[in-house]
Motif scaffolding. Structure first.
Motif, mmCIF file in Angstrom:
data_model
loop_
_atom_site.group_PDB
_atom_site.id
_atom_site.type_symbol
_atom_site.label_atom_id
_atom_site.label_comp_id
_atom_site.label_asym_id
_atom_site.label_seq_id
_atom_site.Cartn_x
_atom_site.Cartn_y
_atom_site.Cartn_z
ATOM 1 N N TRP A 147 36.300 15.466 0.210
ATOM 2 C CA TRP A 147 37.635 15.855 -0.577
ATOM 3 C C TRP A 147 37.341 16.737 -1.752
ATOM 4 C CZ3 TRP A 147 42.119 16.719 2.200
ATOM 5 C CH2 TRP A 147 43.119 16.398 0.629
ATOM 6 N N ASP A 160 46.033 26.156 -3.325
ATOM 7 C CA ASP A 160 45.345 26.179 -2.085
ATOM 8 C C ASP A 160 43.978 26.779 -1.866
ATOM 9 O OD1 ASP A 160 46.779 23.954 -1.714
ATOM 10 O OD2 ASP A 160 47.935 25.320 -0.715
ATOM 11 N N GLU A 161 44.110 28.143 -2.005
ATOM 12 C CA GLU A 161 42.681 29.390 -2.352
ATOM 13 C C GLU A 161 41.936 28.640 -3.136
ATOM 14 O OE1 GLU A 161 41.812 33.754 -2.808
ATOM 15 O OE2 GLU A 161 43.850 33.402 -3.596
ATOM 16 N N ASP A 164 39.548 26.096 -1.763
ATOM 17 C CA ASP A 164 39.191 26.370 -0.384
ATOM 18 C C ASP A 164 37.504 27.064 -1.456
ATOM 19 O OD1 ASP A 164 40.557 25.413 1.347
ATOM 20 O OD2 ASP A 164 42.130 27.010 1.781
ATOM 21 N N HIS A 165 38.268 27.571 -2.047
ATOM 22 C CA HIS A 165 36.762 28.367 -2.159
ATOM 23 C C HIS A 165 35.430 27.915 -2.480
ATOM 24 C CE1 HIS A 165 34.864 30.844 -5.681
ATOM 25 N NE2 HIS A 165 34.954 31.927 -4.094
ATOM 26 N N ASP A 168 33.734 26.202 -0.247
ATOM 27 C CA ASP A 168 32.987 26.662 0.535
ATOM 28 C C ASP A 168 32.189 27.044 -0.071
ATOM 29 O OD1 ASP A 168 35.034 27.351 2.687
ATOM 30 O OD2 ASP A 168 35.876 28.864 1.804
ATOM 31 N N GLY A 288 42.513 18.996 -2.300
ATOM 32 C CA GLY A 288 42.121 19.810 -0.730
ATOM 33 C C GLY A 288 40.675 18.848 -0.153
ATOM 34 N N HIS A 290 36.818 19.605 3.391
ATOM 35 C CA HIS A 290 36.298 19.957 4.236
ATOM 36 C C HIS A 290 35.824 19.064 5.078
ATOM 37 C CE1 HIS A 290 36.483 24.699 2.765
ATOM 38 N NE2 HIS A 290 37.595 24.201 3.046
#
Length: 292
Positions: A147, A160-161, A164-165, A168, A288, A290
């Motif tokens: 997180w 949010d993008e 995520d980036h 990732d 966010g 993963h």
């Protein structure tokens, strides 16, 4: 080969110019970091430590190097940067605080509590900063969760993008090289907050510069000394048998045709768009997660 390369000389020139622009951006990047520097004003934070490797996935030397990198980046972006690794189930801990919380949110509950309990924040307790919690324990659902917790100006800055980036990018190396993955977290956050990221692309930072240098090395020798132009017309271009030959061409207007049509119009209007709102600080977090 020489003529083939010469044919693409403007492409080489454009790449070389792009490389110079990127160098200028990096220089401006460092200047902005220096210009916006101010002292950390949060004196209530309970610890000076920033790397908490409870999962023991880093060596002592790697922890030290990450601490030094974080100290440098914090001064440049004026945000606390924290890293926590775990290897334990958070099910009991998270559901004690939020009874109905799902598996993928266990690590969020821990991250937010950890940030608040330690008083992290560059400007004030629970203020501007970011925290990455990477739990290496495989929960009952068979997943490992990570997180990214954002607070204050970071919460406002990160979409949010963006979250995520950066996750990732961390996950790209996490299994084979945790140290490199956590370096990526710190440096990508620095880039994001200074606004130097122009697009989301996994391109090595030095690659455009290397390409530009190669292009310049090829272009400069080939065009250092311009080749004199060849003649396209001579004294005999328009002479045949000793007599000048000119082609006489004319455009003749023959007729005109006009067509009239009535076009219906509409008085209707259309519009579109959207809005969003949010805030940061004072117990408010974003971020966010993963899983792997």
């Amino acid at each position: 080969m020489r003529e083939y390369i010469r044919y693409f000389r403007w492409l080489f020139l454009c790449i070389a110019v792009l490389a110079l622009v990127l160098i200028g951006i990096e220089g401006g990047h460092a200047s902005r970091a220096k210009a916006r520097y101010y002292e950390r004003t949060n004196e209530a934070c309970r610890t000076d430590q920033r790397v908490f490797d409870y999962a023991d996935v880093l060596s002592t030397e790697e922890e030290k190097e990450l601490e030094e990198l974080i100290a440098k980046r914090e001064r440049q972006v004026q945000c606390d940067i924290v890293l926590v690794t775990l290897e334990e189930s958070l099910k009991e801990y998270a559901r004690e605080k939020e009874p109905s919380v799902s598996y993928d949110q266990f690590v969020r509950v821990y991250a937010e509590a950890f940030y608040e309990e330690n008083g992290f924040g560059y400007n004030q307790p629970n203020g501007d900063g970011v925290l990455l919690v990477d739990n290496w324990y495989r929960e009952d659902d068979g997943r490992i969760y990570t997180w990214l917790c954002t607070t204050g100006i970071v919460k406002d800055a990160y979409s949010d993008e963006d979250v995520d980036h950066i996750l990732d990018r961390v996950y790209r190396d996490i299994e084979k090289d945790p140290y490199r993955a956590y370096q990526t977290y710190i440096n990508d956050f620095y880039d994001d907050m200074l606004g130097s990221r122009m697009f989301h692309a996994d391109v090595p930072r030095a690659l455009p510069l290397i390409i530009g240098i190669i292009a310049a090395v090829i272009f400069i020798p080939l065009n250092w000394k311009s080749r004199s132009g060849s003649n396209t017309t001579t004294a005999k271009t328009y002479v045949s048998g000793g007599k000048e030959q000119f082609v006489n061409k004319q455009d003749l207007f023959i007729r005109k045709s006009v067509v009239k049509r009535h076009i219906e119009t509409s008085s209707g209007n259309s519009s579109g768009g959207g809005s969003s709102s949010g805030g940061g600080g004072g117990g408010s977090h974003g971020g966010g997660g993963h899983s792997r």
